[in-house]
Design a protein around this motif. Structure first.
Motif, short mmCIF file in Angstrom:
data_model
loop_
_atom_site.label_atom_id
_atom_site.label_comp_id
_atom_site.label_asym_id
_atom_site.label_seq_id
_atom_site.Cartn_x
_atom_site.Cartn_y
_atom_site.Cartn_z
N GLU A 141 0.90 -1.26 -0.01
CA GLU A 141 -0.06 0.04 0.00
C GLU A 141 0.92 1.29 0.16
O GLU A 141 0.63 2.23 -0.68
CB GLU A 141 -0.95 -0.03 1.09
N GLN A 142 1.93 1.53 0.92
CA GLN A 142 2.74 2.40 0.86
C GLN A 142 3.85 2.24 -0.09
O GLN A 142 4.55 3.46 -0.21
CB GLN A 142 3.42 2.70 2.20
N LYS A 143 4.04 1.29 -0.80
CA LYS A 143 5.15 0.85 -1.83
C LYS A 143 6.47 1.11 -1.30
O LYS A 143 7.39 1.89 -1.92
CB LYS A 143 4.86 1.99 -3.12
N ILE A 144 6.60 0.59 0.03
CA ILE A 144 7.98 0.47 0.61
C ILE A 144 8.23 -0.70 1.33
O ILE A 144 7.39 -1.75 1.21
CB ILE A 144 8.07 1.67 1.78
N VAL A 145 9.54 -0.95 1.71
CA VAL A 145 9.78 -2.14 2.77
C VAL A 145 10.19 -1.44 3.93
O VAL A 145 11.00 -0.62 3.87
CB VAL A 145 10.90 -2.79 1.96
N LYS A 146 9.61 -1.73 4.91
CA LYS A 146 9.59 -1.44 6.45
C LYS A 146 10.84 -2.28 6.93
O LYS A 146 10.99 -3.42 6.80
CB LYS A 146 8.35 -1.13 6.92
N ILE A 147 11.80 -1.63 7.65
CA ILE A 147 12.95 -2.23 8.15
C ILE A 147 12.99 -2.09 9.52
O ILE A 147 13.06 -0.79 9.88
CB ILE A 147 14.30 -2.17 7.32
N SER A 148 13.34 -3.02 10.41
CA SER A 148 13.87 -2.85 11.54
C SER A 148 15.02 -3.58 11.79
O SER A 148 15.40 -4.52 11.58
CB SER A 148 12.74 -3.47 12.78
N PHE A 149 15.88 -2.56 12.74
CA PHE A 149 17.48 -3.43 12.90
C PHE A 149 17.56 -3.27 14.47
O PHE A 149 17.03 -2.38 15.22
CB PHE A 149 18.40 -2.14 12.45
N ARG A 150 18.31 -4.53 14.79
CA ARG A 150 18.56 -4.50 16.17
C ARG A 150 20.10 -5.19 16.19
O ARG A 150 20.54 -5.53 15.37
CB ARG A 150 17.72 -5.52 17.07
N SER A 151 20.73 -4.81 17.43
CA SER A 151 22.06 -5.13 17.56
C SER A 151 22.40 -5.22 19.03
O SER A 151 21.63 -4.89 19.94
CB SER A 151 23.17 -4.27 17.00
N LYS A 152 23.60 -6.02 19.10
CA LYS A 152 24.23 -6.12 20.61
C LYS A 152 25.56 -5.62 20.35
O LYS A 152 26.13 -5.46 19.45
CB LYS A 152 24.41 -7.62 20.82
N GLY A 153 25.85 -4.99 21.79
CA GLY A 153 27.22 -4.38 21.66
C GLY A 153 27.50 -3.02 21.02
O GLY A 153 26.56 -2.20 21.11
N SER A 154 28.64 -3.00 20.50
CA SER A 154 29.04 -1.68 19.95
C SER A 154 28.80 -1.58 18.42
O SER A 154 28.92 -0.40 18.15
CB SER A 154 30.64 -1.68 19.99
N PHE A 155 28.10 -2.69 17.93
CA PHE A 155 27.67 -2.01 16.51
C PHE A 155 26.32 -1.18 16.48
O PHE A 155 25.34 -1.36 16.96
CB PHE A 155 27.55 -3.34 15.68
N SER A 156 26.39 0.03 15.79
CA SER A 156 25.60 1.03 15.72
C SER A 156 24.69 0.94 14.83
O SER A 156 24.75 1.04 13.49
CB SER A 156 25.86 2.39 15.88
N VAL A 157 23.31 0.32 14.93
CA VAL A 157 22.29 0.17 13.80
C VAL A 157 21.91 1.66 13.47
O VAL A 157 21.19 1.59 12.25
CB VAL A 157 21.22 -0.69 14.22
N ASN A 158 21.92 2.54 14.38
CA ASN A 158 21.31 4.00 14.04
C ASN A 158 22.18 4.44 13.04
O ASN A 158 21.59 5.10 12.00
CB ASN A 158 21.72 4.76 15.45
N LYS A 159 23.38 4.35 13.14
CA LYS A 159 24.45 4.71 12.04
C LYS A 159 24.31 3.80 10.82
O LYS A 159 24.06 4.66 9.67
CB LYS A 159 25.82 4.60 12.33
N PHE A 160 24.01 2.64 10.85
CA PHE A 160 23.63 1.89 9.68
C PHE A 160 22.62 2.16 9.07
O PHE A 160 22.51 2.57 7.67
CB PHE A 160 23.75 0.60 10.11
#
Length: 343
Positions: free
Chosen positions: A278-297
């Motif tokens: 409907e929105q013509k998108i792919v919604k994505i959720s990222f999660r991580s442990k430790g020092s890997f920044s999914v915010n930056k990714f």
């Protein structure tokens, strides 16, 4: 906010006002919890208060006190715009930029001429609020609302409804208190909220133990789609629109599914890709442990952002193309993934 600004806000709230409370689009437990907690506090102190969510939210949050009074901007557009036009204060809760509410509501808020107060714990907030309470080290916006009430000398006004709302938001945004952002201060606040009437067992049951049969079937489908990139300590899940339709997808049904991928031994980066035709998108959720920044990714590659260990994004290409793009990018982060301190 500094001490002077808290005094100004306290003075601002000392006389009756028309106030609107706004969470982000697709609001989660923290956003709804913060909004309803502030709703109860402000109503109890004599203000005219309206909560306006940009759109609907999961049914497992609709048991919360006064949840039925929340307006949905996309469905109750005229009523919502009138409330904003008549307000002198708008609280922006659990988001850091106006685009997080969707384009129509964003345009309405851009025309607002009153006072914005933002309470949020996401990184890099936009300079849109006269009063900004931002702290990325705090686990949830609901904990920040508790501190906000502390700073305006209003903690003693927390009743059962406020305590229930705040407890729900802190519980959901900390993964039931298991994330690293959960501090001793968080636990002391939780203890106070229980003392003030939050029924911890009932809240947990209402949020996590009310699954429909179709939601569990959808979870089974998601887990059957799970893929693991062992050499990069990464796992990902895909869900097509056809699969969502097959299992009668309802808003909130995919909440938390990405955490199953993150729970795999040796995995420190987990992703779920969800097709939205409907929105013509792919919604994505990222999660991580430790020092890997999914915010930056997420910010660098998928028009998103959030926290270092939990973020969201979106893609406007097909699901298959989005996954291919992700897999092409992933090896560039091999060193960071292998050196995450919790790996």
């Amino acid at each position: 906010m500094n001490e002077r600004e808290y005094k100004e806000v306290k003075e601002l709230l000392s006389s009756k006002k028309n106030i609107v409370l706004v969470p982000h689009r697709n609001p989660d437990g923290d956003a709804i919890g913060a909004s309803l907690a502030m709703y109860h506090y402000l109503q109890n102190t004599g203000h005219n208060v309206t909560v306006i969510a940009p759109n609907d939210y999961p049914s497992f949050l609709k048991w919360m006190p006064k949840s039925k009074d929340v307006l949905k901007f996309d469905m109750q557009n005229r009523q919502s715009k009138r409330a904003i036009d008549e307000a002198s204060i708008v609280f922006l809760l659990d988001f850091n930029a106006l685009h997080r509410v969707g384009s129509d509501m964003e345009n309405t808020l851009k025309d607002f001429e009153g006072t914005f107060i933002m309470i949020d714990h996401h990184q890099q907030p936009d300079a849109i609020a006269k009063y900004l309470f931002s702290d990325t080290s705090i686990c949830s916006t609901c904990q920040m609302v508790y501190h906000f009430l502390e700073n305006i000398d209003a903690v003693d006004s927390i009743d059962t409804s406020i305590a229930t709302s705040l407890y729900t938001g802190i519980m959901t945004d900390t993964g039931s208190f298991r994330f690293a952002s959960t501090t001793s201060t968080t636990h002391r606040i939780i203890a106070d909220l229980i003392d003030k009437g939050a029924n911890n067992a009932l809240i947990h049951n209402n949020v996590y133990d009310t699954n429909s049969y179709s939601r569990l079937q959808l979870l089974g489908c998601a887990l059957s789609n799970l893929k693991v990139e062992e050499t990069l300590k990464t796992a990902y899940i895909t869900l097509t629109q056809q699969e969502l339709d097959e299992f009668n997808y309802q808003k909130g049904d995919t909440e938390g599914v990405v955490n199953y991928a993150l729970s795999l031994n040796g995995v420190i980066f987990a992703v779920i890709f969800i097709e939205d035709v409907e929105q013509k998108i792919v919604k994505i959720s990222f999660r991580s442990k430790g020092s890997f920044s999914v915010n930056k990714f997420a910010r660098e590659h998928f028009n998103g952002g959030g926290h270092d260990n939990a973020a969201g994004g979106r893609s406007e290409i097909s699901l298959n193309e989005t996954v291919s793009k992700f897999l092409d990018i992933l090896p560039n982060y091999k060193t960071e993934l292998l050196n995450s301190y919790e790996a």
